[in-house]
Design a protein around this motif. Sequence first.
Motif, PDB file in Angstrom:
ATOM      1  N   VAL A 224      -2.099   0.741   7.957  1.00  0.00           N
ATOM      2  CA  VAL A 224      -2.704   1.739   8.160  1.00  0.00           C
ATOM      3  C   VAL A 224      -4.263   1.498   8.669  1.00  0.00           C
ATOM      4  N   ALA A 225      -4.866   0.584   8.313  1.00  0.00           N
ATOM      5  CA  ALA A 225      -6.208   0.199   8.674  1.00  0.00           C
ATOM      6  C   ALA A 225      -6.347  -0.381   9.956  1.00  0.00           C
ATOM      7  N   VAL A 226      -5.040  -1.105  10.554  1.00  0.00           N
ATOM      8  CA  VAL A 226      -5.328  -1.462  11.952  1.00  0.00           C
ATOM      9  C   VAL A 226      -4.554  -0.969  12.946  1.00  0.00           C
ATOM     10  N   ASN A 227      -3.576   0.038  12.608  1.00  0.00           N
ATOM     11  CA  ASN A 227      -2.722   0.662  13.564  1.00  0.00           C
ATOM     12  C   ASN A 227      -2.943   2.339  13.476  1.00  0.00           C
ATOM     13  N   GLU A 228      -2.725   2.957  14.502  1.00  0.00           N
ATOM     14  CA  GLU A 228      -2.841   4.665  14.537  1.00  0.00           C
ATOM     15  C   GLU A 228      -1.361   4.872  14.551  1.00  0.00           C
ATOM     16  N   TYR A 229      -1.089   5.430  13.107  1.00  0.00           N
ATOM     17  CA  TYR A 229       0.519   5.923  13.039  1.00  0.00           C
ATOM     18  C   TYR A 229       0.469   7.580  13.227  1.00  0.00           C
ATOM     19  N   ASP A 230       1.301   8.097  13.711  1.00  0.00           N
ATOM     20  CA  ASP A 230       1.595   9.684  13.464  1.00  0.00           C
ATOM     21  C   ASP A 230       1.959  10.027  12.388  1.00  0.00           C
ATOM     22  N   VAL A 231       3.017   9.411  11.822  1.00  0.00           N
ATOM     23  CA  VAL A 231       3.431   9.813  10.499  1.00  0.00           C
ATOM     24  C   VAL A 231       3.829   8.614   9.527  1.00  0.00           C
ATOM     25  N   LEU A 232       3.618   8.769   8.232  1.00  0.00           N
ATOM     26  CA  LEU A 232       3.754   7.867   7.202  1.00  0.00           C
ATOM     27  C   LEU A 232       4.802   8.302   6.464  1.00  0.00           C
ATOM     28  N   VAL A 233       5.963   7.596   6.217  1.00  0.00           N
ATOM     29  CA  VAL A 233       6.975   7.949   5.565  1.00  0.00           C
ATOM     30  C   VAL A 233       6.849   7.091   4.113  1.00  0.00           C
ATOM     31  N   LEU A 234       6.588   7.549   3.109  1.00  0.00           N
ATOM     32  CA  LEU A 234       6.028   6.877   1.903  1.00  0.00           C
ATOM     33  C   LEU A 234       6.872   7.089   0.497  1.00  0.00           C
ATOM     34  N   ASP A 235       7.442   6.107  -0.028  1.00  0.00           N
ATOM     35  CA  ASP A 235       7.841   6.013  -1.347  1.00  0.00           C
ATOM     36  C   ASP A 235       6.688   6.182  -2.254  1.00  0.00           C
ATOM     37  N   ARG A 236       6.854   6.557  -3.441  1.00  0.00           N
ATOM     38  CA  ARG A 236       5.904   6.744  -4.481  1.00  0.00           C
ATOM     39  C   ARG A 236       5.843   5.303  -5.566  1.00  0.00           C
ATOM     40  N   ASP A 237       7.092   5.121  -5.687  1.00  0.00           N
ATOM     41  CA  ASP A 237       7.035   4.062  -6.850  1.00  0.00           C
ATOM     42  C   ASP A 237       7.018   2.532  -6.083  1.00  0.00           C
ATOM     43  N   LEU A 238       5.759   2.054  -5.809  1.00  0.00           N
ATOM     44  CA  LEU A 238       5.683   0.837  -4.930  1.00  0.00           C
ATOM     45  C   LEU A 238       5.138  -0.286  -5.731  1.00  0.00           C
ATOM     46  N   PRO A 239       5.599  -1.452  -5.492  1.00  0.00           N
ATOM     47  CA  PRO A 239       5.013  -2.518  -6.257  1.00  0.00           C
ATOM     48  C   PRO A 239       3.394  -2.757  -5.759  1.00  0.00           C
ATOM     49  N   GLY A 240       2.662  -3.296  -6.649  1.00  0.00           N
ATOM     50  CA  GLY A 240       1.308  -3.652  -6.322  1.00  0.00           C
ATOM     51  C   GLY A 240       0.536  -2.247  -6.155  1.00  0.00           C
ATOM     52  N   VAL A 241      -0.130  -1.880  -5.344  1.00  0.00           N
ATOM     53  CA  VAL A 241      -0.722  -0.563  -4.992  1.00  0.00           C
ATOM     54  C   VAL A 241       0.300   0.599  -4.969  1.00  0.00           C
ATOM     55  N   HIS A 242       0.296   1.606  -5.959  1.00  0.00           N
ATOM     56  CA  HIS A 242       0.931   2.577  -6.217  1.00  0.00           C
ATOM     57  C   HIS A 242       1.032   3.475  -4.825  1.00  0.00           C
TER      58      HIS A 242
END
Length: 221
Positions: A40-58
């Motif tokens: 997200v820091a280096v690319n411009e996305y229109d939409v983020l499809v995001l799971d909640r239960d992720l390893p590392g950063v939630h």
Amino acid sequence: MRVLVVEDEVFLAEALQSGLRREGMAVDIAHDGATALECVAVNEYDVLVLDRDLPGVHGDEVCRQTASARPECRILMLTAAGRSADKVDGLRIGADDYLVKPFDFPELVARLHALRRRAGTAHPPVLTHAGLWLDPARRDARRDDHSLRLTRKEFAVLELLLRADGAVLSAEQLLEKAWDAHADPFTNAVRITISTLRRKLGDPPILHTATGVGYYLAASP
């Protein structure tokens, strides 16, 4: 449309990537929260499809940081947490939409298109310009009532040019939006796609080159 799928289940992530690419989207994958934030820091996305239960950063933290740092990026939480309280929490921390697993793929696609229309300046569902007509949701494009048989990349590039409303888009901008993170920045894919798209659009010419700058659709043929 450029999408980042953040999903730690590799098979599901790759299936989503494959399916969304068939819909003409440029899709990157991240399998953990830290990688997602880097993308997200280096690319411009229109939409983020995001799971909640992720390893590392939630996933919730990914949502908060993305909503703060990239307010133009819409966030769709795609998760097994389906209680009403879970949905409310997700929307409160910055998600724009919430879809519970298991889900119907056509519904996901429709929701992504709806979110894309809400991103930044509002866009009409159907794009028109000087005899061109394009429906992103139905993947239908026409010129003067004649159907255009376009590849996925040709369709994506034409959509970007229509959304630009006559403004010049550079090859770099088209590569950023219509291809994914694995695209070679030195590739001639944009030039080739523009060439074939121009041919398919036919006469009189409407897709023009601003030498050394980029490409644009003329206000009138």
